[in-house]
Design a protein around this motif. Structure first.
Motif, PDB file in Angstrom:
ATOM      1  N   ASN A 162       0.791  -1.238   0.000  1.00 32.68           N
ATOM      2  CA  ASN A 162       0.000   0.000   0.000  1.00 32.68           C
ATOM      3  C   ASN A 162       0.819   1.281   0.000  1.00 32.68           C
ATOM      4  N   SER A 163       2.120   1.193  -0.237  1.00 28.29           N
ATOM      5  CA  SER A 163       2.941   2.405  -0.225  1.00 28.29           C
ATOM      6  C   SER A 163       3.076   3.043  -1.604  1.00 28.29           C
ATOM      7  N   VAL A 164       2.744   2.309  -2.665  1.00 32.95           N
ATOM      8  CA  VAL A 164       2.817   2.865  -4.016  1.00 32.95           C
ATOM      9  C   VAL A 164       1.431   3.374  -4.394  1.00 32.95           C
ATOM     10  N   THR A 165       1.358   4.681  -4.671  1.00 35.49           N
ATOM     11  CA  THR A 165       0.087   5.284  -5.062  1.00 35.49           C
ATOM     12  C   THR A 165      -0.041   5.278  -6.578  1.00 35.49           C
ATOM     13  N   VAL A 166      -1.205   4.825  -7.043  1.00 35.40           N
ATOM     14  CA  VAL A 166      -1.444   4.706  -8.480  1.00 35.40           C
ATOM     15  C   VAL A 166      -2.712   5.461  -8.844  1.00 35.40           C
ATOM     16  N   GLY A 167      -2.563   6.452  -9.706  1.00 33.35           N
ATOM     17  CA  GLY A 167      -3.710   7.208 -10.183  1.00 33.35           C
ATOM     18  C   GLY A 167      -4.321   6.549 -11.401  1.00 33.35           C
ATOM     19  N   HIS A 217      -8.035   1.347 -14.054  1.00 37.88           N
ATOM     20  CA  HIS A 217      -8.115   0.739 -12.733  1.00 37.88           C
ATOM     21  C   HIS A 217      -7.996  -0.781 -12.839  1.00 37.88           C
ATOM     22  N   LEU A 218      -8.700  -1.362 -13.808  1.00 47.10           N
ATOM     23  CA  LEU A 218      -8.631  -2.815 -13.993  1.00 47.10           C
ATOM     24  C   LEU A 218      -7.210  -3.254 -14.368  1.00 47.10           C
ATOM     25  N   ALA A 219      -6.539  -2.452 -15.166  1.00 47.68           N
ATOM     26  CA  ALA A 219      -5.148  -2.763 -15.517  1.00 47.68           C
ATOM     27  C   ALA A 219      -4.262  -2.756 -14.275  1.00 47.68           C
ATOM     28  N   LEU A 240      -1.297  -2.125  -3.948  1.00 44.25           N
ATOM     29  CA  LEU A 240      -1.097  -0.743  -4.345  1.00 44.25           C
ATOM     30  C   LEU A 240      -2.210   0.108  -3.741  1.00 44.25           C
ATOM     31  N   THR A 241      -1.974   1.399  -3.614  1.00 41.93           N
ATOM     32  CA  THR A 241      -3.010   2.301  -3.142  1.00 41.93           C
ATOM     33  C   THR A 241      -3.606   3.009  -4.349  1.00 41.93           C
ATOM     34  N   HIS A 242      -4.867   2.755  -4.580  1.00 45.52           N
ATOM     35  CA  HIS A 242      -5.560   3.318  -5.731  1.00 45.52           C
ATOM     36  C   HIS A 242      -6.036   4.730  -5.426  1.00 45.52           C
ATOM     37  N   VAL A 243      -5.744   5.645  -6.363  1.00 43.61           N
ATOM     38  CA  VAL A 243      -6.192   7.024  -6.258  1.00 43.61           C
ATOM     39  C   VAL A 243      -6.995   7.333  -7.528  1.00 43.61           C
ATOM     40  N   PRO A 244      -8.326   7.272  -7.434  1.00 43.66           N
ATOM     41  CA  PRO A 244      -9.144   7.523  -8.620  1.00 43.66           C
ATOM     42  C   PRO A 244      -9.269   9.013  -8.933  1.00 43.66           C
ATOM     43  N   PHE A 245      -9.245   9.330 -10.219  1.00 42.09           N
ATOM     44  CA  PHE A 245      -9.415  10.699 -10.698  1.00 42.09           C
ATOM     45  C   PHE A 245     -10.554  10.719 -11.714  1.00 42.09           C
ATOM     46  N   PRO A 246     -11.131  11.892 -11.971  1.00 42.96           N
ATOM     47  CA  PRO A 246     -12.228  11.967 -12.940  1.00 42.96           C
ATOM     48  C   PRO A 246     -11.786  11.734 -14.383  1.00 42.96           C
ATOM     49  N   GLY A 247     -10.489  11.824 -14.651  1.00 40.90           N
ATOM     50  CA  GLY A 247      -9.992  11.624 -16.010  1.00 40.90           C
ATOM     51  C   GLY A 247      -8.481  11.543 -16.035  1.00 40.90           C
ATOM     52  N   ASP A 274      -6.354  14.725 -15.071  1.00 44.53           N
ATOM     53  CA  ASP A 274      -6.204  14.943 -13.630  1.00 44.53           C
ATOM     54  C   ASP A 274      -5.139  14.013 -13.041  1.00 44.53           C
ATOM     55  N   ALA A 275      -5.149  12.753 -13.468  1.00 47.17           N
ATOM     56  CA  ALA A 275      -4.142  11.796 -12.988  1.00 47.17           C
ATOM     57  C   ALA A 275      -2.755  12.223 -13.452  1.00 47.17           C
ATOM     58  N   HIS A 276      -2.671  12.720 -14.671  1.00 48.71           N
ATOM     59  CA  HIS A 276      -1.392  13.185 -15.212  1.00 48.71           C
ATOM     60  C   HIS A 276      -0.854  14.367 -14.407  1.00 48.71           C
ATOM     61  N   ARG A 277      -1.726  15.330 -14.101  1.00 43.06           N
ATOM     62  CA  ARG A 277      -1.294  16.482 -13.289  1.00 43.06           C
ATOM     63  C   ARG A 277      -0.836  16.043 -11.901  1.00 43.06           C
ATOM     64  N   ALA A 278      -1.540  15.081 -11.328  1.00 39.52           N
ATOM     65  CA  ALA A 278      -1.147  14.580 -10.002  1.00 39.52           C
ATOM     66  C   ALA A 278       0.218  13.902 -10.064  1.00 39.52           C
ATOM     67  N   LEU A 279       0.482  13.208 -11.143  1.00 34.66           N
ATOM     68  CA  LEU A 279       1.798  12.573 -11.317  1.00 34.66           C
ATOM     69  C   LEU A 279       2.882  13.638 -11.436  1.00 34.66           C
ATOM     70  N   LEU A 280       2.638  14.638 -12.268  1.00 36.43           N
ATOM     71  CA  LEU A 280       3.619  15.720 -12.432  1.00 36.43           C
ATOM     72  C   LEU A 280       3.853  16.474 -11.128  1.00 36.43           C
ATOM     73  N   GLY A 281       2.794  16.634 -10.339  1.00 39.53           N
ATOM     74  CA  GLY A 281       2.906  17.329  -9.058  1.00 39.53           C
ATOM     75  C   GLY A 281       3.430  16.444  -7.940  1.00 39.53           C
ATOM     76  N   ARG A 282       3.723  15.199  -8.271  1.00 42.31           N
ATOM     77  CA  ARG A 282       4.248  14.212  -7.317  1.00 42.31           C
ATOM     78  C   ARG A 282       3.269  13.926  -6.171  1.00 42.31           C
ATOM     79  N   HIS A 283       1.976  14.007  -6.498  1.00 45.89           N
ATOM     80  CA  HIS A 283       0.951  13.652  -5.523  1.00 45.89           C
ATOM     81  C   HIS A 283       0.680  12.154  -5.547  1.00 45.89           C
ATOM     82  N   ILE A 284       1.035  11.527  -6.662  1.00 45.80           N
ATOM     83  CA  ILE A 284       0.985  10.071  -6.812  1.00 45.80           C
ATOM     84  C   ILE A 284       2.318   9.643  -7.402  1.00 45.80           C
TER      85      ILE A 284
END
Length: 183
Positions: free
Chosen positions: A13-18, A27-29, A41-48, A51-61
């Motif tokens: 649960n330490s790796v966050t995946v958007g 999510h299924l992948a 893994l720790t799942h972090v759902p986004f609306p699209g 949003d997941a891409h921005r979170a990755l760039l911002g190092r939130h995931i």
């Protein structure tokens, strides 16, 4: 991918995946990867995917699971690294990115899109429809538009498409029985 799998297995649960949301293909992948590697893994759902891409760039995931077209387009101007694709072979959108299979992970996932017609469609109409779709998809102008939009195309005959859907459905039903993603 091996490093991600090993770290996730050693540190549950330490790796966050958007992803693009609960039950999405992304999510299924992620769940398929988790199941294959016996990691959590720790799942972090986004609306699209944006949003997941921005979170990755911002190092939130730490990682995101998204379609190759979205990843390849994003990597043009951003410092992201695509670790692998879950297709049988490398993607035309990112020929430098290995498939999971090449990396030693026997998992396959694709976002299938299809067209449907009413049950009982007369065979001659069905044949005309299938032929027209094939001609449209293979038309050079359509191919170029899809390439520029980073949309991989894989035209399947109806029977092959139906067979792939059945395989995916069986896989997802098994996954659901083992670890339902909605509680």
């Amino acid at each position: 991918m091996a490093d991600v799998a090993a770290f996730a297995k050693a540190n549950p649960n330490s790796v966050t995946v958007g992803t693009t949301g609960i039950g999405s293909d992304d999510h299924l992948a992620m769940l398929m990867f988790q199941r294959l590697t016996q990691s959590r893994l720790t799942h972090v759902p986004f609306p699209g995917s944006a949003d997941a891409h921005r979170a990755l760039l911002g190092r939130h995931i730490q990682v995101t699971s998204m379609n190759i077209g979205e990843s390849a387009r994003a990597r043009e101007g951003d410092p992201i690294r695509i670790l692998g694709v879950m297709t049988e072979e490398r993607s035309a959108q990112a020929t430098d990115v290995p498939s999971f299979k090449e990396l030693g992970f026997d998992v396959k996932m694709a976002s299938l899109r299809g067209l449907a017609a009413p049950v009982g469609l007369p065979p001659d109409i069905r044949a005309k429809l299938v032929d027209a779709i094939g001609k449209a998809v293979l038309h050079p102008e359509f191919q170029e538009i899809a390439r520029k939009a980073y949309q991989p195309l894989r035209l399947l005959p109806p029977d092959q498409y139906a067979a792939e859907l059945k395989v995916q459905e069986a896989t997802f039903r098994t996954m659901w029985k083992e670890t339902p993603w909605l509680k």
